[in-house]
Design a protein around this motif. Structure first.
Motif, PDB file in Angstrom:
ATOM      1  N   MET A  54       5.475   1.212   9.213  1.00  0.00           N
ATOM      2  CA  MET A  54       4.690   0.266   8.190  1.00  0.00           C
ATOM      3  C   MET A  54       4.037   1.616   6.998  1.00  0.00           C
ATOM      4  N   GLN A  55       4.446   2.334   7.357  1.00  0.00           N
ATOM      5  CA  GLN A  55       4.606   3.792   6.045  1.00  0.00           C
ATOM      6  C   GLN A  55       5.935   3.488   5.255  1.00  0.00           C
ATOM      7  N   ARG A  56       7.041   3.546   6.029  1.00  0.00           N
ATOM      8  CA  ARG A  56       8.640   3.112   5.324  1.00  0.00           C
ATOM      9  C   ARG A  56       7.649   1.411   4.089  1.00  0.00           C
ATOM     10  N   SER A  87      -4.798   0.459  -0.378  1.00  0.00           N
ATOM     11  CA  SER A  87      -5.868   1.790  -0.787  1.00  0.00           C
ATOM     12  C   SER A  87      -6.528   1.865   0.608  1.00  0.00           C
ATOM     13  N   ALA A  88      -6.822   0.180   1.117  1.00  0.00           N
ATOM     14  CA  ALA A  88      -7.302   0.195   2.908  1.00  0.00           C
ATOM     15  C   ALA A  88      -6.611   0.528   3.274  1.00  0.00           C
ATOM     16  N   TYR A  89      -4.948   0.284   3.544  1.00  0.00           N
ATOM     17  CA  TYR A  89      -4.272   1.001   4.450  1.00  0.00           C
ATOM     18  C   TYR A  89      -4.096   2.008   4.849  1.00  0.00           C
ATOM     19  N   ASN A  90      -4.308   2.668   3.158  1.00  0.00           N
ATOM     20  CA  ASN A  90      -4.465   4.618   3.186  1.00  0.00           C
ATOM     21  C   ASN A  90      -5.360   5.042   3.751  1.00  0.00           C
ATOM     22  N   SER A  91      -7.206   4.410   4.076  1.00  0.00           N
ATOM     23  CA  SER A  91      -7.740   4.415   4.415  1.00  0.00           C
ATOM     24  C   SER A  91      -7.641   4.367   5.664  1.00  0.00           C
ATOM     25  N   ALA A  92      -7.285   3.779   6.835  1.00  0.00           N
ATOM     26  CA  ALA A  92      -7.316   3.373   8.056  1.00  0.00           C
ATOM     27  C   ALA A  92      -7.422   4.491   9.106  1.00  0.00           C
ATOM     28  N   ASN A  93      -8.142   4.457   9.684  1.00  0.00           N
ATOM     29  CA  ASN A  93      -7.803   5.527  10.729  1.00  0.00           C
ATOM     30  C   ASN A  93      -7.651   4.524  12.174  1.00  0.00           C
ATOM     31  N   GLU A  97      -7.370  -0.801  12.647  1.00  0.00           N
ATOM     32  CA  GLU A  97      -8.033  -1.043  11.403  1.00  0.00           C
ATOM     33  C   GLU A  97      -6.354  -0.879  10.386  1.00  0.00           C
ATOM     34  N   LYS A  98      -5.874   0.013  11.365  1.00  0.00           N
ATOM     35  CA  LYS A  98      -4.107   0.104  10.664  1.00  0.00           C
ATOM     36  C   LYS A  98      -3.377  -1.355  10.940  1.00  0.00           C
ATOM     37  N   MET A  99      -3.445  -1.493  11.769  1.00  0.00           N
ATOM     38  CA  MET A  99      -2.858  -3.472  12.316  1.00  0.00           C
ATOM     39  C   MET A  99      -3.983  -4.193  10.890  1.00  0.00           C
ATOM     40  N   GLN A 100      -4.915  -4.327  10.900  1.00  0.00           N
ATOM     41  CA  GLN A 100      -5.491  -4.921  10.002  1.00  0.00           C
ATOM     42  C   GLN A 100      -5.384  -4.839   8.560  1.00  0.00           C
ATOM     43  N   ALA A 101      -5.297  -3.960   8.042  1.00  0.00           N
ATOM     44  CA  ALA A 101      -4.944  -2.915   6.207  1.00  0.00           C
ATOM     45  C   ALA A 101      -3.438  -3.817   6.623  1.00  0.00           C
ATOM     46  N   ASP A 102      -2.310  -3.866   7.719  1.00  0.00           N
ATOM     47  CA  ASP A 102      -0.882  -3.562   7.548  1.00  0.00           C
ATOM     48  C   ASP A 102      -0.873  -4.760   7.689  1.00  0.00           C
TER      49      ASP A 102
END
Length: 198
Positions: A54-56, A87-93, A97-102
């Motif tokens: 996801m980061q890629r 921004s949402a992805y970057n602040s997800a913990n 949250e990461k899946m939702q932001a992704d």
């Protein structure tokens, strides 16, 4: 043989038998505990791989945006949505949250790619833009594969946690089942469309 010797031998046999049972139970307990620990590590490792892919994609999006932004002045809403999603992805913990932001980043990026194809065919044929869109498509495929692997790791762990007799050890150590990744209805209905043949 005296009666006292027979009693002593019987007691020793019982004690020996109990020790063997206790050692077997202790061995099983340790083995099951280690299996649960290993499966927890497998889940965490697999989640790291999901985050990696996801980061890629997260890192590719600014390159695509920069490559097309100058030619797409009237599409500022699309660029704003991408910026918010990043921004949402970057602040997800948490994984959830990461899946939702992704998912939001995926939706915004898909919208950008569709706008490029529909409204900017010359831009879509630009070699740099085309290459970035191919890389994004590859990222989507990697994310899909790693999500499947993550789900499989969670399944193996959850089965150990809920199935008897390993559930006894899991309960004693406070282990609980983990949530599976589930695509939202919006994600299913709005799957990314990347068409590089136009």
């Amino acid at each position: 043989m005296k009666q006292s010797n027979k009693i002593f031998l019987s007691v020793m046999a019982i004690i020996g038998g109990l020790l063997v049972v206790m050692l077997m139970f202790g061995g099983w307990w340790i083995s099951t505990n280690n299996r649960i620990n290993n499966q927890q590590q497998d889940v965490e490792q697999q989640w790291s791989q999901v985050e990696n892919v996801m980061q890629r994609r997260y890192d590719l999006v600014p390159n695509l945006t920069a490559a097309v932004k100058g030619s797409m002045h009237q599409e500022q809403k699309v660029f704003g949505d991408i910026a918010k999603a990043r921004s949402a992805y970057n602040s997800a913990n948490t994984p959830k949250e990461k899946m939702q932001a992704d998912s939001q980043l995926n939706k915004s990026t898909s919208m950008l790619i569709n706008v490029i194809h529909e409204n900017y065919p010359k831009l879509a044929s630009n070699e740099n833009v085309k290459n970035l869109m191919v890389q994004l498509e590859g990222s989507e495929n990697r994310i899909s594969v790693e999500r499947q692997n993550y789900i499989a790791a969670i399944r193996a762990y959850n089965l150990t946690v809920i199935n008897f007799p390993s559930s006894i050890v899991a309960q004693a150590k406070g282990a609980h089942t983990l949530d599976y990744f589930k695509a939202t209805t919006t994600q299913v209905q709005n799957a990314p469309k990347v068409n590089l043949d136009d």
